[in-house]
Scaffold this motif. Structure first.
Motif, PDB file in Angstrom:
ATOM      1  N   LEU A 111       0.844  -1.442   0.328  1.00  0.00           N
ATOM      2  CA  LEU A 111       0.266  -0.002   0.059  1.00  0.00           C
ATOM      3  C   LEU A 111       0.733   0.956  -0.029  1.00  0.00           C
ATOM      4  CD1 LEU A 111       0.310   0.866   3.000  1.00  0.00           C
ATOM      5  CD2 LEU A 111      -1.886  -0.834   3.859  1.00  0.00           C
ATOM      6  N   SER A 112       0.238   2.085  -0.818  1.00  0.00           N
ATOM      7  CA  SER A 112       0.724   3.599  -0.423  1.00  0.00           C
ATOM      8  C   SER A 112      -0.245   4.652   0.598  1.00  0.00           C
ATOM      9  CB  SER A 112       1.167   3.897  -1.586  1.00  0.00           C
ATOM     10  OG  SER A 112      -0.273   4.220  -2.758  1.00  0.00           O
ATOM     11  N   ILE A 113       0.035   5.967   0.934  1.00  0.00           N
ATOM     12  CA  ILE A 113      -0.169   6.516   2.065  1.00  0.00           C
ATOM     13  C   ILE A 113      -0.223   7.638   1.569  1.00  0.00           C
ATOM     14  CG2 ILE A 113      -0.750   8.005   4.700  1.00  0.00           C
ATOM     15  CD1 ILE A 113       0.499   4.666   4.866  1.00  0.00           C
ATOM     16  N   GLY A 114      -0.818   8.215   1.256  1.00  0.00           N
ATOM     17  CA  GLY A 114      -0.998   9.959   0.986  1.00  0.00           C
ATOM     18  C   GLY A 114      -1.529  10.818   1.809  1.00  0.00           C
ATOM     19  N   GLU A 115      -1.617  12.165   1.501  1.00  0.00           N
ATOM     20  CA  GLU A 115      -2.095  13.474   2.654  1.00  0.00           C
ATOM     21  C   GLU A 115      -3.032  14.976   1.926  1.00  0.00           C
ATOM     22  OE1 GLU A 115      -0.641  16.388   2.383  1.00  0.00           O
ATOM     23  OE2 GLU A 115       0.909  14.789   1.465  1.00  0.00           O
ATOM     24  N   LEU A 134       3.552  18.059  -5.153  1.00  0.00           N
ATOM     25  CA  LEU A 134       2.002  18.028  -5.467  1.00  0.00           C
ATOM     26  C   LEU A 134       1.704  17.343  -3.980  1.00  0.00           C
ATOM     27  CD1 LEU A 134      -0.217  18.348  -6.259  1.00  0.00           C
ATOM     28  CD2 LEU A 134      -0.667  16.237  -7.716  1.00  0.00           C
ATOM     29  N   GLY A 135       1.415  16.117  -3.456  1.00  0.00           N
ATOM     30  CA  GLY A 135       1.248  15.707  -2.382  1.00  0.00           C
ATOM     31  C   GLY A 135       0.726  14.756  -2.523  1.00  0.00           C
ATOM     32  N   GLU A 136      -1.068  13.944  -1.875  1.00  0.00           N
ATOM     33  CA  GLU A 136      -1.394  13.091  -2.126  1.00  0.00           C
ATOM     34  C   GLU A 136      -0.824  12.037  -2.127  1.00  0.00           C
ATOM     35  OE1 GLU A 136      -3.839  14.697  -5.529  1.00  0.00           O
ATOM     36  OE2 GLU A 136      -4.290  16.215  -4.606  1.00  0.00           O
ATOM     37  N   GLY A 137      -0.276  11.558  -2.271  1.00  0.00           N
ATOM     38  CA  GLY A 137       0.253  10.789  -2.182  1.00  0.00           C
ATOM     39  C   GLY A 137       0.796  10.101  -3.763  1.00  0.00           C
ATOM     40  N   THR A 138       1.192  11.265  -4.921  1.00  0.00           N
ATOM     41  CA  THR A 138       0.986  11.009  -6.741  1.00  0.00           C
ATOM     42  C   THR A 138       3.201  10.570  -6.810  1.00  0.00           C
ATOM     43  OG1 THR A 138       2.232  13.372  -6.654  1.00  0.00           O
ATOM     44  CG2 THR A 138      -0.059  12.901  -6.395  1.00  0.00           C
ATOM     45  N   GLY A 139       3.753  11.034  -5.892  1.00  0.00           N
ATOM     46  CA  GLY A 139       4.827  10.035  -6.220  1.00  0.00           C
ATOM     47  C   GLY A 139       4.931   8.863  -5.751  1.00  0.00           C
TER      48      GLY A 139
END
Length: 347
Positions: free
Chosen positions: A166-170, A310-315
């Motif tokens: 999983l990946s996590i973003g904010e 950008l955030g949001e977990g895009t990377g």
């Protein structure tokens, strides 16, 4: 805060995985960072034939009381507005999660907004934004524990879908202020080196932001522990990410770490249980000035450097194909012996 039981990865098997990688039909080390990722995923799963199952991306969203001090040029309403945009497939994270076949889970950790009940946002709101930590603690210890627990619960939810990566973003206007303070207090790196421009600040604005954050840090004179730092200077989306990372490691998932914000959540998680770092793959180096220093502190080199901020977990999501390539290497590439190729001399 409960005790997290995270298994230490098997060093003997790690060496076995490395031996297998070194035996593949290529010069030793010639696939660079992919080899390290392959070794990590194989060791986490304790198999020389690792599989990536049903990847999920968890996006935690929340608001921050410190925004009242103009530490960001963006109004806090952008948090809930962008969240609604994401539910309508209108954001960058939507593009990348769809492209790479991730299930996207959006969680309201603490926005100052009442979302409609019929949209795809899971309600785990602890409170409507944190308190202004320039003047008082952002959260109570009970609120921190609620956030940690909710983060764990979301990971349990995706685990039921047979997810093992999983990946996590904010998402939350003002959250780079939280991350900068966490980084400074947990690493002893001077706060000014941890404070970046966030969402488009000028140098003058950044200096003002630093001054406000330094005043906030000076306000608190108590002990510095993970619980007190999260309580005094917490962000609900970041704390839920901490709980999610710790629970994912307990469940032996591979965790893809995004940029500055999520690297700081991993840092906090590691102060609670250092073993969590063994389950983390760092995806990219962001444009936040503190991120390079934090990566150096953690002793890690991320897969990518794409100038993302950008955030949001895009990377993290964008790095997934490289992780997938590393696993394919383990499973599909033949060894010298299997290919009947003479071994390359090792010097």
């Amino acid at each position: 805060m409960r005790t997290y039981h995270i298994e230490t990865l098997d060093e003997i098997f790690r060496k076995t995985a490395q031996d297998r990688i070194d035996s593949l039909a290529k010069p030793v080390g010639s696939l660079g960072k992919l080899e390290g990722v392959a070794r990590k995923v194989a060791t986490i799963q304790n198999t020389l034939n690792p599989q990536l199952k049903n990847p999920h991306h968890i996006l935690f969203i929340a608001d921050h009381g410190i925004v009242a001090e103009n530490v960001s040029p963006s109004p806090k309403e952008i948090t809930w507005q962008q969240a609604l945009n994401i539910t309508q497939d209108g954001a960058g994270i939507n593009i990348f999660t769809k492209q790479h076949n991730f299930n996207l889970i959006i969680v309201d950790a603490g926005t100052d907004y009442d979302f409609p009940k019929d949209i795809s946002i899971i309600d785990r709101k602890v409170r409507k934004g944190t308190r202004n930590f320039l003047h008082e603690a952002a959260l109570t210890p009970d609120e921190v524990n609620f956030a940690l627990t909710y983060g764990e619960e979301v990971v349990d939810l995706v685990a039921k879908n047979d997810c093992n990566i999983l990946s996590i973003g904010e998402l939350g206007i003002g959250n780079t202020s939280v991350a900068s303070i966490w980084m400074s207090l947990l690493t002893n790196i001077p706060l000014q080196q941890c404070v970046g421009a966030g969402s488009g600040l000028s140098e003058e604005f950044t200096l003002r932001k630093y001054d406000i954050l330094q005043q906030s840090v000076d306000r608190y004179t108590g002990p510095l522990t993970p619980m007190t730092i999260m309580s005094e200077f917490g962000g609900l989306e970041m704390i839920m990410a901490v709980g999610a990372m710790l629970r994912a490691a307990e469940l032996k998932m591979t965790i893809i770490i995004d940029g500055f914000l999520m690297s700081n959540s991993l840092l906090m998680a590691s102060k609670i249980n250092p073993e969590v770092e063994q389950y983390a793959v760092f995806s990219h180096k962001s444009e936040e000035r503190g991120h390079i220093l934090l990566l150096e502190y953690l002793g890690v080199e991320p897969l990518l450097s794409l100038n993302f901020c950008l955030g949001e977990g895009t990377g993290a999501v964008c790095a997934y194909p490289l992780i997938e390539s590393s696993v394919r290497m383990m499973n599909q590439m033949k060894s010298f012996e299997e290919s009947r190729i003479s071994h390359i001399n090792k010097f």
